[in-house]
Design an enzyme around this catalytic site. Sequence first.
Site, short mmCIF file in Angstrom:
data_model
loop_
_atom_site.label_atom_id
_atom_site.label_comp_id
_atom_site.label_asym_id
_atom_site.label_seq_id
_atom_site.Cartn_x
_atom_site.Cartn_y
_atom_site.Cartn_z
N HIS A 170 44.34 -7.78 -105.31
CA HIS A 170 45.32 -8.32 -106.27
C HIS A 170 44.67 -9.31 -107.23
O HIS A 170 45.29 -10.30 -107.64
CB HIS A 170 46.49 -9.00 -105.55
CG HIS A 170 47.31 -8.09 -104.70
ND1 HIS A 170 48.47 -7.49 -105.16
CD2 HIS A 170 47.14 -7.65 -103.44
CE1 HIS A 170 48.98 -6.73 -104.19
NE2 HIS A 170 48.18 -6.80 -103.14
N ASN A 243 55.45 -6.14 -102.59
CA ASN A 243 54.88 -5.13 -103.49
C ASN A 243 56.01 -4.40 -104.21
O ASN A 243 57.17 -4.57 -103.86
CB ASN A 243 54.07 -4.11 -102.68
CG ASN A 243 52.66 -4.58 -102.37
OD1 ASN A 243 52.16 -5.54 -102.97
ND2 ASN A 243 52.02 -3.92 -101.43
N TYR A 457 46.00 -15.05 -95.62
CA TYR A 457 46.26 -15.65 -96.93
C TYR A 457 45.74 -17.08 -97.00
O TYR A 457 45.08 -17.47 -97.96
CB TYR A 457 47.76 -15.58 -97.27
CG TYR A 457 48.17 -14.16 -97.62
CD1 TYR A 457 48.15 -13.16 -96.66
CD2 TYR A 457 48.54 -13.79 -98.90
CE1 TYR A 457 48.48 -11.86 -96.95
CE2 TYR A 457 48.88 -12.48 -99.22
CZ TYR A 457 48.85 -11.52 -98.24
OH TYR A 457 49.18 -10.23 -98.53
FE1 HDE Z 1 48.04 -8.84 -99.18
N1 HDE Z 1 46.47 -10.09 -99.47
N2 HDE Z 1 47.29 -8.33 -97.38
N3 HDE Z 1 49.53 -7.47 -98.88
N4 HDE Z 1 48.81 -9.30 -100.94
C1 HDE Z 1 46.28 -10.84 -100.57
O1 HDE Z 1 45.68 -13.10 -100.51
C2 HDE Z 1 46.30 -8.98 -96.73
C3 HDE Z 1 49.70 -6.68 -97.80
C4 HDE Z 1 50.00 -8.90 -101.45
O2 HDE Z 1 49.68 -12.78 -106.46
C5 HDE Z 1 45.15 -11.81 -100.42
O3 HDE Z 1 45.81 -14.81 -101.94
C6 HDE Z 1 46.12 -8.46 -95.42
C7 HDE Z 1 51.00 -6.07 -97.81
C8 HDE Z 1 50.21 -9.49 -102.75
O4 HDE Z 1 48.31 -14.10 -105.39
C9 HDE Z 1 44.66 -11.55 -98.98
C10 HDE Z 1 47.02 -7.44 -95.30
C11 HDE Z 1 51.59 -6.54 -98.96
C12 HDE Z 1 49.09 -10.27 -102.98
C13 HDE Z 1 45.61 -10.47 -98.53
C14 HDE Z 1 47.75 -7.37 -96.53
C15 HDE Z 1 50.66 -7.39 -99.61
C16 HDE Z 1 48.25 -10.14 -101.83
C17 HDE Z 1 44.10 -11.76 -101.48
C18 HDE Z 1 47.26 -6.52 -94.12
C19 HDE Z 1 53.00 -6.19 -99.48
C20 HDE Z 1 48.79 -11.07 -104.22
C21 HDE Z 1 44.30 -13.03 -102.29
C22 HDE Z 1 47.42 -7.17 -92.89
C23 HDE Z 1 54.06 -6.64 -98.65
C24 HDE Z 1 49.36 -12.44 -104.16
C25 HDE Z 1 45.33 -13.75 -101.61
C26 HDE Z 1 49.10 -13.17 -105.45
C27 HDE Z 1 47.02 -10.82 -101.69
C28 HDE Z 1 45.56 -10.00 -97.28
C29 HDE Z 1 48.73 -6.38 -96.77
C30 HDE Z 1 50.97 -8.03 -100.86
C31 HDE Z 1 43.22 -11.19 -98.81
C32 HDE Z 1 45.12 -8.94 -94.41
C33 HDE Z 1 51.60 -5.15 -96.74
C34 HDE Z 1 51.41 -9.28 -103.66
O5 HDE Z 1 44.83 -12.68 -98.19
#
Ligand code: HDE
Length: 806
Positions: A170, A243, A457
């Site tokens: 993202h 999402n 996060y």
């Molecule tokens: Fe994320 N995800 N994600 N994700 N995600 C990040 O956090 C992660 C997942 C989502 O505008 C990271 O700050 C793991 C689902 C959004 O700043 C990180 C897993 C959904 C955003 C991270 C998921 C999301 C992130 C990267 C599986 C929808 C952007 C930078 C266990 C419900 C937020 C950050 C923004 C961002 C990890 C799965 C949505 C790496 C480990 C499911 C919208 O922490």
Amino acid sequence: MPKTSPPNKSTASKASARNKDSGPAQPPASGSADKAVAKAAEANDLVAGMPFNSTKSAEHGFANGLAPQVGATVAPASRLPTGSTLTEENTSEKVGSVAPEGVNATIEPLDRVRVDSSKQALTTNQGVKVADNQNSLKYGVRGPALLEDFILREKITHFDHERIPERIVHARGSGAHGFFECYDAATDLTKAAPFQKAGKTTPVFARFSTVAGERGSKDTARDVRGFAVKFYTDEGNWDLVGNNMPVFFIQDAMKFPDLVHAVKPEPHNQMPQAASAHDTFWDFVSLMPESTHMLMWQMSDRAIPRSYATMQGFGVHTFRMVNEEGTSVFVKFHWTPAAGTHSLVWDEAVKISGADPDYHRRDLWERIESGAYPEYELGVQVFTEEQAEEFSFDILDATKIVPEELVPIRPLGRMVLNRNPDNFFAETEQIAFCTAHIVPGLDFSNDPLLAGRHHSYIDTQISRLGGPNFHEIPINAPVAPVHNNQRDGLHRQAIPRGRVSYEPNSLAGGCPFQAGAAQGFVSVAASLSKQDEQGKVRAKPEKFADHYTQATLFFESQSPVEQDHIANAFRFELSKVTVPAIRQRTVAMLRNASEALAAKVGKGLGMLTMPEALPRAATEVATPEIMKSPALSLLHRPGDGSLAGRKVAILVAPGVEGDFVLSAQAALLEHGVVARIVGPHIGHIPTVSGDALDADASMENEPGFLFDALILADGAEAVAALSQDGHTMEFIRDQFRHCKPILCVGVARHLMRQAGLPISMDKSMAQGGTGLIVVDAGEGDGSLDAFMAAMQKHRHFGREMDPPLL
Ligand code: HDE
């Protein structure tokens, strides 16, 4: 020798109160006029007021765990004993004065950190005015530059460190401020602050993003979009990090790094950027059949939204809401755009990514600047644990939805995005979301994907934002009071008053004290059912093995046009795969979801024989409650019919009917549509009446696919000029191919003919059923309503052809 006076108690107290390495046996008497003595005396009284830890016994047992007590506190006689120093009243322009009681100034509105340099001289970061910002300091004008040039070195050093690591996923995103407004109190469901009163507003910051691309990548990649909202509630920050698709590729956090490594550019050659159409992605997902449902969404038009303002958002996981009585229910969060769900078509998305990689960022910015504020309704699907147990699918499985026809959405309020950030980096880049940021009235389910996110996060912010104090960065600070004993770390902003940074304490009268169950966050005491009471294990629940039922549901619920687009997207993506066996395996997987889809994709890939369907992980699957869910089609949500924020091109050249151009532009503007006058070049365009128009765009700098609709104005000379410009044909053909409305007046129909548009130019076209409105000279103004009605439909897929005729 002078005679020594008898020992004086007050002198002794004064002396001992001035020592910081040992103290008197007896407390000094209170009421002393000497501040040090008074402080020592009051400190002793304060501590004595708490002879033992009165809440210690309440730390034990299940019942106490559910209802923690408020921490013990004792009020000091004055502010003296809790202060850090006796000198805190010595003010200056820099230190200010004593911290106001109970206040953490780092959470004040963002005004405290806004900077406006109007009428101000340039300075260094130390506030020294810079006399010359053009030249470095040298020994003579042709001499060597000098190391002593602190001004140059500060400037360059800061510049050298301007970049921070981008988000690991993202990375590419855009954000805006706004508010959430509660429709009606939802106190039956939750005690969460934003939902307590009709009309209550809560400030929010929303960030939308693509997932795979890097920070500078294109906006219109085929990808999932992040939909993250930070609610600055009265009771702390709540981040709903969702999402634009309600399911996910994987079921367990353990697989997230694998998924991301597979979709990101391949490590050996760092290609392709912001694209899933490559070997490693399809290799991975075709070995992970649980991704089939998500792949359907990702191959659908949802992955190429027209605008952030026209896409849904979802919390994805099952969450909980908890009311004042402690009753908890499961919820799924849904954001529904007021402007309806509208998408691009693939050919358009590809072209836009070249002409305007900032397409969505620009759209969001322009909508907000022009007052066409993006608006979304927040709703929840509410169900109990008992209901959940009866579902044919597992509500802890992030690859499954709860169909809306099974559990309807209850609207809770609306979010309006009405303010652009002042500074992209300070706000949009530095905002730090985390799924674990929740407030009383909300809680988690046991979704194993969600659990991994809580850790990830915070952890990622620590390296991205350079340490554990990222919560103090202004955009991340809550509006709710922050008082705790966390101290130090890189880039600390807060200057805590007093010497206490632990709890329990008596030296600060017990403060900050634990809030207790009435005010503080208490986790729902969710218990496991008997059958779930097992030992530690690495395995998934049985229902997680049903990988295809909901993929089928999604595909079967789409309109024929949407189904075609899904098939075409699979065809495109898999055609980019270089290893045929990966393609075969994916088609084999699709056979389990839809034979029709698999056959179409196989044909599109020139497969002579279809691969055997993949073996299924689940031997038995429960019968689904719903076979078709109309709510899953994008066409299900046309929106409120508003055209605000859309863009129309009015094509002009010298000799155009200028009056019509201006009246059409004005009529569209009244509906919030931005109509641009697009010429062979920008600037002066003489009209047929001898006036002139000012074209603010050219076919070169704003190609046709950047517009939602097209007007071809009348004027023989103009049409003759446009017909000599190759851009015109591309402009018109793209509008036609992308199924967007075209209004064509008078002789402009020659341009349509020249472009080869397969239309008969009879009068019936004035109705605009196909989105093509062709009218005679002088009928332009009268057909604007029909044109806008055609724009409300957004696309006219009736004229779509695969392969395209033009
Ligand atoms: Fe994320 N995800 N994600 N994700 N995600 C990040 O956090 C992660 C997942 C989502 O505008 C990271 O700050 C793991 C689902 C959004 O700043 C990180 C897993 C959904 C955003 C991270 C998921 C999301 C992130 C990267 C599986 C929808 C952007 C930078 C266990 C419900 C937020 C950050 C923004 C961002 C990890 C799965 C949505 C790496 C480990 C499911 C919208 O922490």
